[in-house]
Motif scaffolding. Structure first.
Motif, mmCIF file in Angstrom:
data_model
loop_
_atom_site.group_PDB
_atom_site.id
_atom_site.type_symbol
_atom_site.label_atom_id
_atom_site.label_comp_id
_atom_site.label_asym_id
_atom_site.label_seq_id
_atom_site.Cartn_x
_atom_site.Cartn_y
_atom_site.Cartn_z
ATOM 1 N N LYS A 289 0.826 -1.210 0.000
ATOM 2 C CA LYS A 289 0.000 0.000 0.000
ATOM 3 C C LYS A 289 0.859 1.258 0.000
ATOM 4 N N SER A 290 1.937 1.226 0.796
ATOM 5 C CA SER A 290 2.847 2.376 0.855
ATOM 6 C C SER A 290 3.538 2.595 -0.479
ATOM 7 N N TYR A 291 3.982 1.498 -1.097
ATOM 8 C CA TYR A 291 4.680 1.617 -2.375
ATOM 9 C C TYR A 291 3.728 2.155 -3.440
ATOM 10 N N GLU A 292 2.470 1.699 -3.420
ATOM 11 C CA GLU A 292 1.492 2.165 -4.400
ATOM 12 C C GLU A 292 1.219 3.656 -4.212
ATOM 13 N N LYS A 293 1.131 4.094 -2.967
ATOM 14 C CA LYS A 293 0.824 5.483 -2.664
ATOM 15 C C LYS A 293 1.935 6.425 -3.096
ATOM 16 N N ASN A 294 3.196 5.976 -2.980
ATOM 17 C CA ASN A 294 4.339 6.860 -3.212
ATOM 18 C C ASN A 294 5.013 6.683 -4.568
ATOM 19 N N ARG A 295 4.488 5.811 -5.424
ATOM 20 C CA ARG A 295 5.146 5.603 -6.711
ATOM 21 C C ARG A 295 5.024 6.854 -7.565
ATOM 22 N N SER A 296 5.982 7.033 -8.471
ATOM 23 C CA SER A 296 6.075 8.277 -9.241
ATOM 24 C C SER A 296 5.223 8.282 -10.494
ATOM 25 N N GLY A 297 4.661 7.153 -10.890
ATOM 26 C CA GLY A 297 3.906 7.093 -12.133
ATOM 27 C C GLY A 297 4.722 6.559 -13.293
ATOM 28 N N ASP A 298 6.008 6.343 -13.082
ATOM 29 C CA ASP A 298 6.857 5.752 -14.108
ATOM 30 C C ASP A 298 6.382 4.327 -14.396
ATOM 31 N N LYS B 194 7.921 1.644 -15.369
ATOM 32 C CA LYS B 194 8.742 0.572 -14.790
ATOM 33 C C LYS B 194 8.443 0.414 -13.307
ATOM 34 N N GLN B 195 8.230 1.515 -12.616
ATOM 35 C CA GLN B 195 7.835 1.415 -11.214
ATOM 36 C C GLN B 195 6.440 0.809 -11.096
ATOM 37 N N GLU B 196 5.557 1.181 -12.036
ATOM 38 C CA GLU B 196 4.227 0.594 -12.045
ATOM 39 C C GLU B 196 4.312 -0.912 -12.245
ATOM 40 N N TYR C 163 2.475 -5.981 -18.182
ATOM 41 C CA TYR C 163 3.653 -5.250 -17.692
ATOM 42 C C TYR C 163 4.908 -6.122 -17.667
ATOM 43 N N ILE C 164 4.795 -7.389 -18.028
ATOM 44 C CA ILE C 164 5.905 -8.314 -17.860
ATOM 45 C C ILE C 164 7.148 -7.860 -18.622
ATOM 46 N N GLY C 165 6.957 -7.239 -19.782
ATOM 47 C CA GLY C 165 8.094 -6.781 -20.571
ATOM 48 C C GLY C 165 8.846 -5.615 -19.970
ATOM 49 N N GLU C 166 8.257 -4.938 -18.997
ATOM 50 C CA GLU C 166 8.898 -3.790 -18.350
ATOM 51 C C GLU C 166 9.821 -4.209 -17.203
#
Length: 412
Positions: free
Chosen positions: A175-184, A186-188, A215-218
């Motif tokens: 939940k924390s990682y989802e909240k703070n991700r940048s929208g990139d 690869k991070q997604e 997303y597997i290719g990322e």
């Protein structure tokens, strides 16, 4: 010019300040006094990951302080890339796992890699000790990896409250990682991967997320292999055996390097698929490929975890040829299965299955999938009478009367 703070000088200083003799220090971390003396005299420049963690625990300081890292060095270290479950997602030649681990320069990453290795080689107590220090690490990916290792290792040790604590922390980390991700993207992709793995492998509730296949290719190549394992395992659980096997075959065909841990798990799920499709020869081939990858570095944990789903492959392929390894793997199977049932079925009477031997469980699984007593006997290299005796014992232990009830029990 300011003197460099070497590990030897730091250990000598901390011993002096805390009133700990070299002999006492050696006893506390389980090494010989001569090893401590050589480091202090700087006759050896390296400090093993395990010793480093022990020193930090005795002195109650960070590993950075033991290594004498300056602030700017620490800043650079914290910016180094860390992928979740790094050992699993790294290519190395089978038999050279330890060389890779020892070559890792960042002390915290090295400790996490050692924690991961301890788990995959069945050293659960050590895995808990190493991973436990990183459960709340500022790096969310390192903390997530620590929680995964901590949870699974404690589950196998039958430390259910600690395992549940780890699972709760995994859910919080996601939940924390989802909240703070940048929208990139690869991070997604990392978030989608971690969420899918937690949902499929740990049965954790997850928010509505995109399909991992999109997303597997990322993902980096090693993590991509593990992502394919997650997708193949989910297809297997949905009884889509041809689809699951196809995912594995396509993934392995496109892999350029050897990622032993991820490939062990991929081949195990392929063996499970082949057994469910009644192709024993193909199942044995995939299982033995997994074993040949696992054997050089003693990466036996995954084989023990998959025992029931492998439907007798461990017995038929290993019991006579590798008796000592077979014994250790079966011990992992018993401990893991018992912990898994306790943590995922706390309000049911599933504990009766703990009375089944691995042979009884294997025969019950095969019978529940439509195998006749004669087919089971030929496959397991025993008489039909022995198969009947095992099934009778199984029915009595599970308090059931026939194969239909066995199917309901084994495949639910």
């Amino acid at each position: 010019m300011k003197e460099n703070l070497t590990p030897g000088k730091q250990i000598e200083r901390l011993c002096r300040e805390q009133g700990i003799s070299q002999k006492m220090l050696a006893e506390r971390i389980g090494v010989s006094p001569s090893q401590i003396s050589r480091i202090i005299r700087e006759e050896t420049k390296s400090v093993s990951s395990e010793m480093l963690m022990g020193l930090a625990e005795v002195f109650q300081v960070s590993t950075d302080e033991i290594l004498g890292m300056k602030p700017n060095q620490k800043d650079r270290k914290e910016k180094e890339t860390y992928l979740p479950m790094m050992l699993m997602n790294t290519a190395f030649e089978p038999g050279k796992c330890r060389e890779f681990m020892d070559s890792t320069e960042d002390p915290d990453i090295r400790n996490m890699v050692y924690a991961e290795y301890a788990y995959f080689s069945g050293q659960h107590e050590k895995a808990v000790k190493l991973a436990g220090k990183y459960l709340t690490n500022p790096n969310p990916l390192m903390a997530l990896s620590a929680c995964l290792i901590y949870s699974f290792a404690n589950l196998t040790l039958n430390h259910i409250s600690q395992a549940r604590q780890g699972l709760d922390m995994i859910a919080g980390s996601l939940k924390s990682y989802e909240k703070n991700r940048s929208g990139d993207r690869k991070q997604e992709a990392l978030l989608v991967f971690m969420s899918a793995a937690s949902r499929v492998l740990l049965h954790l509730p997850a928010e509505e997320m995109p399909q991992l296949s999109d997303y597997i290719g990322e993902l980096p190549e090693g993590m991509r292999l593990w992502g394919c394992y997650v997708m193949a395992h989910e297809a297997y659980l949905n009884q889509q055996y041809e689809k699951s096997l196809g995912i594995v075959q396509a993934c392995l065909a496109l892999t350029g390097k050897i990622y032993p841990i991820a490939e062990i798990y991929l081949r195990l799920v392929a063996a499970m698929d082949a057994m469910s499709l009644r192709d024993q020869e193909l199942a044995r081939t995939y299982f033995m490929e997994a074993w040949e990858l696992a054997r050089p570095d003693d990466l036996i944990e995954g084989i023990g975890e998959h025992h029931g789903l492998l439907q007798g492959l461990i017995e038929t392929c290993m019991k006579e040829a590798y008796p000592e390894d077979y014994r250790r793997i079966i011990e992992i199977t018993y401990r893991f299965s018992y912990g898994w049932r306790r943590i995922h079925n706390p309000d049911t009477n599933e504990e009766v299955a703990d009375n089944l031997t691995t042979t009884e469980f294997t025969i019950a699984m095969l019978a529940s999938r439509g195998w006749t007593n004669g087919e089971i006997a030929e496959y397991m290299k025993m008489t039909e009478r022995t198969v009947k005796q095992h099934l009778t014992a199984t029915f009595n232990k599970l308090n059931i009367n026939n194969r239909k009830q066995l199917v309901d029990y084994m495949l639910r």
